[in-house]
Design an enzyme around this catalytic site. Structure first.
Site, PDB file in Angstrom:
ATOM      1  N   HIS A  23      58.709  44.271  45.109  1.00 50.87           N
ATOM      2  CA  HIS A  23      57.275  44.167  45.370  1.00 50.87           C
ATOM      3  C   HIS A  23      56.929  44.724  46.747  1.00 50.87           C
ATOM      4  O   HIS A  23      55.992  45.517  46.905  1.00 50.87           O
ATOM      5  CB  HIS A  23      56.834  42.707  45.268  1.00 50.87           C
TER       6      HIS A  23
ATOM      7  N   SER B 124      56.079  45.830  38.389  1.00 48.62           N
ATOM      8  CA  SER B 124      55.485  45.130  39.523  1.00 48.62           C
ATOM      9  C   SER B 124      55.516  45.978  40.789  1.00 48.62           C
ATOM     10  O   SER B 124      54.551  45.978  41.564  1.00 48.62           O
ATOM     11  CB  SER B 124      56.219  43.802  39.762  1.00 48.62           C
TER      12      SER B 124
END
Length: 311
Positions: A254, A200
């Site tokens: 992230h 991610s």
């Protein structure tokens, strides 16, 4: 066919394969041209017959290998093969596809050997105390479960080809890896007690690179840049909101990946501008990154020139 022929003797031990048909070669005449009629003179000596045979073989070899896509061969009594194309080049494999294959292969290894996840996950204590710095990279290719892998694969499949097309294969691959490392580093800082895996952070880095690309090239790309930038920002906000509302999602990774990708794209990414090319007033879109190898060389030459003038 402009091919250079010599009188060098052809090694009779060469194996041309079963598809070598000497009886299908065009006839040869004294004017050194193929395709004409044979001379009816009976005074041809043995040396002339040998040379004609050698030239006929060379002619067939040139037609065969040039027809196979291998050009500019210097045939002197035989054939010297050139370097073959790489296996990856023959497949025309993009880096996006390569990363997807590697990620799925790593998950298959995880399925067969579950201990791989424990040895490759981001564990801050292992990185800091035991200096296992490889854990900055390995979590990018590992995933917790199949839904986790599917979500990241679909995301990479959607955004990857676009970024790779505009950034180039090498820059795309470097941005992906560096963004993944940046996401892992941010996760170590803000979530030191939670182990984590997943691509991610690297994918958010690619999204950040695309956002920077649209933001810094609005004038050259027009209205499409604003549409793309707004779409990316909406997607990022939705993902961050989901990360805050759902447990077991590393938002720090992230955000760290997104910021790393944005900064990398600003420094090393495409920086387009229009320039006049030629006397006809033709406009061409040029890519001039803010930091590049060519820019370093140009600045070094300028500094060197100033230093010499002062001396």
């Amino acid at each position: 066919i402009n091919t250079h022929f010599t009188k060098t003797r052809v090694n009779s031990s060469l194996n041309f394969g079963s598809d070598f048909p000497p009886n299908k070669l065009p006839p040869y005449n004294r004017n050194n041209s193929f395709g004409g009629s044979d001379d009816n003179n009976s005074d041809d000596d043995e040396n002339f017959n040998t040379t004609a045979k050698e030239m006929a073989i060379a002619y067939y070899m040139s037609r065969k290998f040039i027809g196979d896509g291998i050009e500019n061969q210097n045939i002197r009594g035989g054939y010297s093969p050139t370097r073959r194309k790489s296996f990856r080049r023959n497949l025309n494999l993009s880096n996006t596809s390569l990363l997807l294959y590697l990620t799925w292969a790593a998950f298959f290894v995880q399925y067969l050997y579950p201990n791989v996840t424990r040895f490759g996950a981001k564990i801050t204590s292992k990185i800091v105390r035991e200096r296992q710095f490889y854990r900055f990279v390995t979590p990018i290719f590992l995933h917790a479960n199949l839904p986790h892998l599917l979500v990241n694969s679909v995301s990479l499949y959607n955004i990857g080809p676009f970024v790779e097309k505009w950034f180039g294969k090498k820059r795309f691959l470097w941005f992906y890896l560096v963004s993944g490392i940046g996401g892992t580093f941010a996760s170590c800082l803000y979530n030191p007690r939670s182990p984590s895996v997943g691509a991610s952070g690297a994918i958010f880095g690619i999204v950040g690179s695309a956002a920077c690309f649209f933001a810094t090239n609005r004038r050259e790309l027009g209205k499409g840049a604003e549409i793309g930038l707004n779409s990316i920002l909406r997607t990022v906000l939705i993902n961050l909101f989901m990360g805050m509302s759902v447990t077991n999602i590393d938002n720090a990774g992230h955000i760290g990946g997104f910021v790393t990708g944005f900064v990398m794209a600003y420094l090393f990414g495409p920086n387009y501008r229009y320039a006049n090319i030629g006397f006809g007033g033709q406009m061409k879109l040029l890519d001039e990154p803010r930091i590049s190898k060519r820019g370093f060389q140009r600045d070094f030459k300028a500094l060197k020139g100033k230093f010499k003038r002062r001396l």
